[in-house]
Enzyme design. Structure first.
Site, short mmCIF file in Angstrom:
data_model
loop_
_atom_site.label_atom_id
_atom_site.label_comp_id
_atom_site.label_asym_id
_atom_site.label_seq_id
_atom_site.Cartn_x
_atom_site.Cartn_y
_atom_site.Cartn_z
N HIS A 182 -9.09 -3.44 -2.04
CA HIS A 182 -8.15 -3.17 -1.72
C HIS A 182 -8.34 -0.99 -1.85
O HIS A 182 -8.51 0.14 -0.96
CB HIS A 182 -6.83 -2.75 -2.20
CG HIS A 182 -6.11 -1.80 -1.73
ND1 HIS A 182 -4.52 -2.70 -0.71
CD2 HIS A 182 -5.49 -0.56 -1.33
CE1 HIS A 182 -4.02 -2.10 -0.54
NE2 HIS A 182 -3.63 -0.88 -0.98
N GLU A 183 -8.86 -0.21 -2.68
CA GLU A 183 -8.99 0.94 -2.86
C GLU A 183 -10.31 1.74 -2.61
O GLU A 183 -10.51 1.94 -1.16
CB GLU A 183 -8.75 1.27 -4.53
CG GLU A 183 -7.68 1.36 -5.54
CD GLU A 183 -6.54 2.02 -4.34
OE1 GLU A 183 -6.78 2.87 -3.35
OE2 GLU A 183 -5.69 0.71 -4.44
N HIS B 188 -9.95 1.71 1.35
CA HIS B 188 -9.72 3.04 1.64
C HIS B 188 -10.58 3.96 2.25
O HIS B 188 -10.39 5.02 2.69
CB HIS B 188 -8.59 3.56 0.19
CG HIS B 188 -7.62 2.98 0.97
ND1 HIS B 188 -6.50 3.37 1.92
CD2 HIS B 188 -6.61 2.51 -0.03
CE1 HIS B 188 -5.44 2.81 1.43
NE2 HIS B 188 -5.27 2.60 0.09
N CYS C 223 0.93 -0.72 0.13
CA CYS C 223 0.16 0.04 0.06
C CYS C 223 1.11 1.00 0.25
O CYS C 223 1.60 1.18 0.61
CB CYS C 223 -0.90 -0.37 1.06
SG CYS C 223 -2.00 1.06 1.05
#
Length: 197
Positions: free
Chosen positions: A143-144, A147, A101
């Protein structure tokens, strides 16, 4: 437009849910260009707005692998993500299922993810988009998306890796705000020349 600093674990914007984008105005269009330029300079495959200190539900991607019918580069605003494939409870493969990351620079850990997702949202023009992603592309989307909900992938690690991560946070001083790095100026924390994994 500009490459923006990427904030590191410990910065409050990374640890809280991002706000919905209410309208795609000139400031959002400028943010999208900055995100694209920052992603390009970082050698990453994805970048969420909170990673550059902006608490909005936007992320961008740049992935040269198989994306099916989806463009290899793109942006999604106010996304919704649905898992289609279940996440195995087995330990992740430490060679095949490793993530890194940009907001935890220089470190990578194994993590299980669903290999099939569906995502909906808006494109840069405010038009609805909907697509499915599989494999590594699905991993990038998850993953994004994390966030935007205030999670870094390291918040999802199995206990054995989470203990290692906690030691890194303490050693690096990443339990406090104020840490960042500037792509294209600071050394690439993952040692990539052109493409990051």
């Amino acid at each position: 437009m500009a490459v923006r600093p990427i904030v590191i674990h410990g910065e409050p914007v990374l640890h809280r849910r991002a706000a919905e984008v209410e309208s795609i105005d000139e400031s959002i269009r400028e943010l999208l260009v900055d995100m694209e330029e920052t992603l390009e300079a970082s050698n990453g495959v994805g970048l969420a707005a909170p990673q550059i200190g902006v608490g909005l539900r936007i992320f961008t991607w740049k992935y040269s692998g198989d994306t099916g019918a989806v463009p290899n580069r793109g942006v999604i605003i106010n996304p919704r993500l649905r898992l289609i494939g279940r996440v195995s409870q087995e330990l992740p493969d430490p060679e095949q299922e490793v993530e890194g990351c940009l907001s935890a620079p220089g470190y990578s850990f194994p993590l299980k993810r669903s290999d099939h997702i569906e995502i909906t949202g808006l494109n840069a023009d405010g038009e609805p988009v909907q697509f499915e992603a599989r494999g590594w592309f699905a991993r990038i989307m998850q993953h994004e998306y994390d966030h935007l909900d205030g999670y870094l992938y390291v918040n999802r690690l199995a206990d054995r890796y989470a203990k290692r991560w906690k030691k890194i946070v303490k050693r690096e001083g990443w339990n406090e705000p104020g840490h960042s790095w500037l792509p294209g100026v600071d050394p690439d924390p993952f040692g990539h020349e052109d493409d990051a994994d």
